[in-house]
Design a protein around this motif. Structure first.
Motif, short mmCIF file in Angstrom:
data_model
loop_
_atom_site.label_atom_id
_atom_site.label_comp_id
_atom_site.label_asym_id
_atom_site.label_seq_id
_atom_site.Cartn_x
_atom_site.Cartn_y
_atom_site.Cartn_z
N ARG A 152 -27.88 -83.99 -52.01
CA ARG A 152 -28.36 -84.46 -51.05
C ARG A 152 -28.32 -86.09 -51.68
NH1 ARG A 152 -32.09 -81.30 -53.20
NH2 ARG A 152 -32.87 -82.86 -54.93
N SER A 153 -27.97 -86.35 -52.52
CA SER A 153 -27.67 -87.87 -53.60
C SER A 153 -26.94 -87.95 -53.01
CB SER A 153 -27.41 -87.70 -54.77
OG SER A 153 -28.73 -87.20 -55.46
N THR A 154 -25.57 -87.52 -52.78
CA THR A 154 -24.32 -88.10 -52.65
C THR A 154 -24.36 -88.42 -50.87
OG1 THR A 154 -23.39 -86.86 -54.20
CG2 THR A 154 -21.78 -87.77 -51.92
N ARG A 155 -25.15 -87.35 -49.90
CA ARG A 155 -25.50 -87.36 -48.03
C ARG A 155 -26.13 -88.31 -48.57
NH1 ARG A 155 -27.46 -82.89 -47.82
NH2 ARG A 155 -25.98 -81.69 -47.34
N ALA A 156 -27.09 -88.62 -48.75
CA ALA A 156 -27.97 -90.13 -48.00
C ALA A 156 -26.71 -91.41 -48.85
CB ALA A 156 -29.20 -89.93 -49.38
N LEU A 157 -25.89 -91.22 -49.48
CA LEU A 157 -25.45 -92.10 -50.18
C LEU A 157 -24.43 -92.81 -48.37
CD1 LEU A 157 -24.06 -92.59 -53.55
CD2 LEU A 157 -26.04 -93.86 -52.82
N VAL A 158 -23.74 -91.33 -48.02
CA VAL A 158 -22.90 -91.40 -46.99
C VAL A 158 -23.73 -91.95 -45.74
CG1 VAL A 158 -21.81 -90.06 -45.31
CG2 VAL A 158 -21.86 -90.24 -47.81
N GLU A 159 -24.73 -91.53 -46.15
CA GLU A 159 -25.93 -91.95 -44.40
C GLU A 159 -26.88 -93.32 -44.71
OE1 GLU A 159 -28.51 -89.07 -44.37
OE2 GLU A 159 -27.19 -86.64 -43.12
N LEU A 160 -26.34 -94.19 -45.02
CA LEU A 160 -27.33 -95.53 -45.67
C LEU A 160 -26.47 -96.50 -44.59
CD1 LEU A 160 -26.43 -96.79 -49.36
CD2 LEU A 160 -28.24 -96.60 -48.57
N LEU A 161 -25.84 -95.97 -43.96
CA LEU A 161 -25.10 -96.80 -42.85
C LEU A 161 -24.32 -96.36 -41.95
CD1 LEU A 161 -23.87 -99.80 -44.14
CD2 LEU A 161 -25.58 -100.05 -42.36
N PRO A 162 -25.06 -96.68 -40.03
CA PRO A 162 -24.12 -95.38 -38.92
C PRO A 162 -22.49 -95.79 -39.36
CG PRO A 162 -26.20 -96.82 -38.83
CD PRO A 162 -25.72 -97.41 -39.56
N LEU A 163 -21.61 -94.75 -38.62
CA LEU A 163 -20.54 -94.92 -39.42
C LEU A 163 -19.98 -96.71 -38.98
CD1 LEU A 163 -17.75 -93.53 -40.03
CD2 LEU A 163 -17.31 -92.20 -37.44
N SER A 164 -20.00 -97.23 -37.36
CA SER A 164 -19.52 -98.57 -36.90
C SER A 164 -19.78 -99.01 -38.20
CB SER A 164 -20.04 -98.77 -36.44
OG SER A 164 -21.38 -99.21 -35.59
N GLN A 165 -21.53 -99.32 -38.71
CA GLN A 165 -21.81 -100.20 -39.71
C GLN A 165 -20.58 -100.29 -40.61
OE1 GLN A 165 -26.34 -100.26 -38.61
NE2 GLN A 165 -25.88 -102.01 -38.78
N ARG A 166 -20.96 -98.98 -41.47
CA ARG A 166 -20.60 -98.58 -42.86
C ARG A 166 -18.72 -99.27 -43.14
NH1 ARG A 166 -18.51 -93.01 -43.59
NH2 ARG A 166 -20.97 -92.01 -42.86
N GLN A 167 -17.96 -99.09 -41.70
CA GLN A 167 -17.16 -99.01 -40.87
C GLN A 167 -16.75 -101.27 -41.67
OE1 GLN A 167 -15.65 -97.32 -38.06
NE2 GLN A 167 -14.65 -95.46 -39.05
N GLN A 168 -17.42 -101.52 -41.11
CA GLN A 168 -17.79 -103.03 -40.88
C GLN A 168 -18.13 -103.25 -42.67
OE1 GLN A 168 -20.92 -105.01 -38.92
NE2 GLN A 168 -21.07 -107.51 -38.92
#
Length: 465
Positions: free
Chosen positions: A107-123
């Motif tokens: 759950r914690s690991t998934r929550a970190l990945v979901e902090l931002l949508p993919l496009s924003q995460r890449q930015q």
């Protein structure tokens, strides 16, 4: 700015994380070759459940190779199969009071990945990449406005991530039962969080608020600590690379004119805490072997093209080696895996020795498989696709500890302690000697240099409090 001389994971470790689909024409040719060599066509899609089904090593169990069966029994008794490592059991409170479970880690690991949508995460990650490792160096006042803007832009990511980190059941999870095809996108997120905290440390130094900088720097260290503890080569190398920038940021913080004995003592306490609870090198090696075992299962099942990147497949075609590799996978895989497991056991058993000794063992293994090149006994997959990554892991582990130990002892000496006798570097196994400088007063360890900018470990020498 780069880290010349230190293994770079951007390309080599890419095979260990994100998979790209190969050119359909190349795949078609190779599929035809493989079907000709091996009358087997996988009928299931390589989804998460299919990948997990190979974690118990069902095809290895069926192998008639005596040495492989003996090794399988040892792996089971050591709880070192992919299936066993994919199910961590936290049966008691951890030393820091946390009580993670497998589910809470997921759950914690998934929550970190979901902090931002993919496009924003890449930015966000791209912006952090542009600033580092330069931002780990002594902050330049001309960067103040840019750092403030970056810190404000990503402050919500930072605070949301810190909320996740503060959970009593927090932990990170790496799906070893997915083998080489594991989704490791969380690794980039954690590295981005380390950089974001280091950026805030640099900003605090520029704003003359070392207390705030120490808090951000300590948080970055916690992310690195969590990343380094998972039994996986990719996470361990990523943690080592992150710690280079983190430690260098720590030196930069201590080089501030505002740094005093309490500042030095706080940084020293954080570094020593990590060193006292340093993850055993064998842990990442055991995890890497489990990924290798899973890889051989997929090879046996006929999925070998899914394990190679587009570049690797193209290179095989250019060398006209695709057919030969297909034949090898179909006919020599047991011996290949046996060689790999012998090599890994040797390296794991020597994991507490100095890096030069372990590197010598790796060179002996390399000499052994190179001597078989051109023969039917050449362990092609082990030699070309698995073992080279192990060499990089060994180097990063040693580099990581060397820099942490070097900064630790340089802080102590800068605070007035006498240099320890016969202290040797984990990476070089050479004795360390500190050089005092008078103008300005500082201590320098010339035998250890930062791979970021090829400068030695050095700190201002403090006067008596």
């Amino acid at each position: 700015m780069n880290m010349d001389g230190i293994p770079q994971d951007a390309k080599r470790w890419n095979r260990r994380s994100v998979r790209r689909v190969a050119n359909p024409l190349i795949l078609g040719c190779l599929i035809a070759v493989l079907m000709a060599c091996r009358e087997q066509t996988p009928k299931r899609k390589l989804d998460a459940d299919t990948l997990a089904s190979y974690a118990s090593l069902p095809l290895l169990k069926q192998a008639s190779h005596h040495e492989l069966q003996q090794e399988l029994q040892r792996l089971r008794s050591e709880h070192a199969t992919p299936e066993a490592l994919a199910a961590p059991e936290d049966t008691a409170l951890l030393p820091d009071g946390r009580h993670p479970t497998r589910d809470s880690r997921v759950r914690s690991t998934r929550a970190l990945v979901e902090l931002l949508p993919l496009s924003q995460r890449q930015q966000w990650l791209e912006e952090m990449e542009r600033e580092f490792p330069r931002a780990a160096l002594v902050p330049d006042p001309s960067d103040l406005a840019a750092y403030r803007q970056l810190a404000r832009r990503w402050e919500k990511v930072r605070t949301d991530a810190e909320t996740i980190l503060a959970r009593a059941d927090f932990g990170l999870y790496v799906p070893i039962d997915q083998g080489l095809l594991s989704d490791l996108s969380f690794v980039d997120v954690v590295r981005g969080l380390v950089r974001l905290e280091c950026l805030n440390t640099a900003l605090a130094v520029l704003e003359h608020d070392l207390s705030r900088g120490l808090v951000a720097w300590s948080t970055a260290g916690r992310w690195i600590d969590e990343l380094s503890r998972m039994p996986h080569a990719v996470t361990r190398v990523a943690a080592a690379r992150a710690r280079v920038e983190w430690l260098r940021t720590g030196q930069s913080l201590l080089q501030s004119p505002l740094a005093h004995h309490e500042t030095f003592a706080t940084v020293l306490s954080i570094v020593e805490s990590q060193l006292e609870d340093w993850p055993a090198d064998r842990q990442a090696l055991i995890g890497d072997r489990a990924v290798g075992l899973h890889t051989y299962e997929l090879l046996r099942a006929g999925y070998w093209m899914s394990l190679l990147t587009k570049e690797e497949l193209t290179q095989l075609r250019r060398r006209r080696q695709a057919e030969a590799l297909a034949v090898h996978v179909a006919t020599r895989l047991d011996d290949d895996e046996a060689f790999y497991l012998r090599a890994m056991r040797r390296l794991i058993e020597q994991s507490e020795l100095s890096y030069p000794r372990r590197h010598q063992t790796y060179q002996a293994i390399e000499k052994e498989f190179r001597s078989l090149s051109g023969t039917t006994g050449y362990p092609w997959f082990a030699a070309e696709f698995l073992l080279p990554d192990v060499e990089h892991l060994l180097r990063w582990q040693a580099t990581d500890r060397e820099l942490a130990q070097a900064l630790r002892w340089t802080i102590r000496i800068a605070m007035g302690e006498e240099p320890p006798e016969s202290l040797r570097g984990p990476m070089s196994d050479r004795e360390w000697h500190w050089q005092p400088q008078e103008k300005p007063p500082r201590v320098v360890l010339p035998q250890v240099q930062w791979p970021i900018d090829d400068t030695p470990i050095e700190l201002p020498r403090l006067t008596a409090p």
